[in-house]
Scaffold this motif. Sequence first.
Motif, PDB file in Angstrom:
ATOM      1  N   ARG A 141       0.821  -1.213   0.000  1.00 58.93           N
ATOM      2  CA  ARG A 141       0.000   0.000   0.000  1.00 58.93           C
ATOM      3  C   ARG A 141       0.856   1.264   0.000  1.00 58.93           C
ATOM      4  O   ARG A 141       0.434   2.314  -0.486  1.00 58.93           O
ATOM      5  CB  ARG A 141      -0.943   0.009   1.211  1.00 58.93           C
ATOM      6  N   SER A 142       2.048   1.159   0.532  1.00 56.11           N
ATOM      7  CA  SER A 142       2.931   2.330   0.563  1.00 56.11           C
ATOM      8  C   SER A 142       3.721   2.494  -0.735  1.00 56.11           C
ATOM      9  O   SER A 142       4.492   3.442  -0.878  1.00 56.11           O
ATOM     10  CB  SER A 142       3.895   2.238   1.751  1.00 56.11           C
ATOM     11  N   GLY A 143       3.536   1.563  -1.675  1.00 54.72           N
ATOM     12  CA  GLY A 143       4.162   1.712  -2.986  1.00 54.72           C
ATOM     13  C   GLY A 143       5.412   0.895  -3.217  1.00 54.72           C
ATOM     14  O   GLY A 143       6.138   1.141  -4.184  1.00 54.72           O
ATOM     15  N   ALA A 144       5.692  -0.081  -2.365  1.00 55.04           N
ATOM     16  CA  ALA A 144       6.874  -0.922  -2.567  1.00 55.04           C
ATOM     17  C   ALA A 144       6.829  -1.577  -3.946  1.00 55.04           C
ATOM     18  O   ALA A 144       5.801  -2.097  -4.365  1.00 55.04           O
ATOM     19  CB  ALA A 144       6.945  -1.997  -1.487  1.00 55.04           C
ATOM     20  N   SER A 145       7.955  -1.533  -4.635  1.00 59.70           N
ATOM     21  CA  SER A 145       8.018  -2.083  -5.989  1.00 59.70           C
ATOM     22  C   SER A 145       8.033  -3.605  -5.982  1.00 59.70           C
ATOM     23  O   SER A 145       8.678  -4.235  -5.140  1.00 59.70           O
ATOM     24  CB  SER A 145       9.272  -1.571  -6.701  1.00 59.70           C
ATOM     25  N   LEU A 146       7.333  -4.168  -6.959  1.00 57.52           N
ATOM     26  CA  LEU A 146       7.346  -5.615  -7.155  1.00 57.52           C
ATOM     27  C   LEU A 146       8.523  -6.052  -8.013  1.00 57.52           C
ATOM     28  O   LEU A 146       8.821  -7.247  -8.111  1.00 57.52           O
ATOM     29  CB  LEU A 146       6.059  -6.068  -7.841  1.00 57.52           C
ATOM     30  N   HIS A 147       9.217  -5.070  -8.631  1.00 60.10           N
ATOM     31  CA  HIS A 147      10.190  -5.385  -9.675  1.00 60.10           C
ATOM     32  C   HIS A 147      11.602  -4.891  -9.375  1.00 60.10           C
ATOM     33  O   HIS A 147      12.474  -4.986 -10.227  1.00 60.10           O
ATOM     34  CB  HIS A 147       9.717  -4.800 -11.007  1.00 60.10           C
ATOM     35  N   GLU A 148      11.838  -4.387  -8.183  1.00 57.79           N
ATOM     36  CA  GLU A 148      13.182  -3.944  -7.814  1.00 57.79           C
ATOM     37  C   GLU A 148      13.859  -5.003  -6.955  1.00 57.79           C
ATOM     38  O   GLU A 148      13.204  -5.806  -6.294  1.00 57.79           O
ATOM     39  CB  GLU A 148      13.123  -2.618  -7.053  1.00 57.79           C
ATOM     40  N   GLY A 149      15.181  -4.966  -6.962  1.00 54.78           N
ATOM     41  CA  GLY A 149      15.946  -5.920  -6.171  1.00 54.78           C
ATOM     42  C   GLY A 149      16.342  -7.137  -6.982  1.00 54.78           C
ATOM     43  O   GLY A 149      15.910  -7.324  -8.127  1.00 54.78           O
TER      44      GLY A 149
END
Length: 206
Positions: free
Chosen positions: A112-120
């Motif tokens: 909900r806070s916008g954490a990326s699904l595609h980073e890391g």
Amino acid sequence: RNNGGTPLFMACQQGQLECVQLLLEAGAAVNQARNDGSTPLFAASHQGHLDVVKLLSSYGASRAATPFGTPEEVANSRGHADLAAWLVASRGWTPLAHLETLTAARATSLLRSGASLHEGEPTPLRRAAGGAGEAAALVRRAAAPWSPASHSLFPAAARARAALLVRSIYEIHERYHLDSAGATNGIAALDFGHCVLGFAITRETE
């Protein structure tokens, strides 16, 4: 004397996992060091508290060197092989990638806070693919096109856009139903609107 150690530092040093969890959930500064420069993550690594290390890492704890070396180095030097191996394996993870450690509430909060699904490296989505547990399931659901079922997992801006578009669709729907002859067209417009919303709303909506 605790040399400036915070309650979080002391709990990490002693391996008090539940206490560490409560302090982090309450907003304790995960990287606040003692006067000598040692961090909570360094202290937990020094003592071999693997579960505490995983939890700190899931809150974004820095792995930078302290005056006594890095958490990885001290884990190796103290013979904590499993902990050192985990630190190596998780070097590229973002907080959201810590699927085995995250509670459903924490995963939802990150999404909900916008954490990326595609980073890391690997990415949270890659780790979640085929993975077990609530956190992995939430990440997979958040990666799917927007729907009412996944709405709560989108960032605030995307949720606001979805609410605006849904209201607009229903206003059009009501307008089409001003007379009975337009009923069929109104239902079609509503169904069409629900179909396209999944493509009109993205997690990166500004």
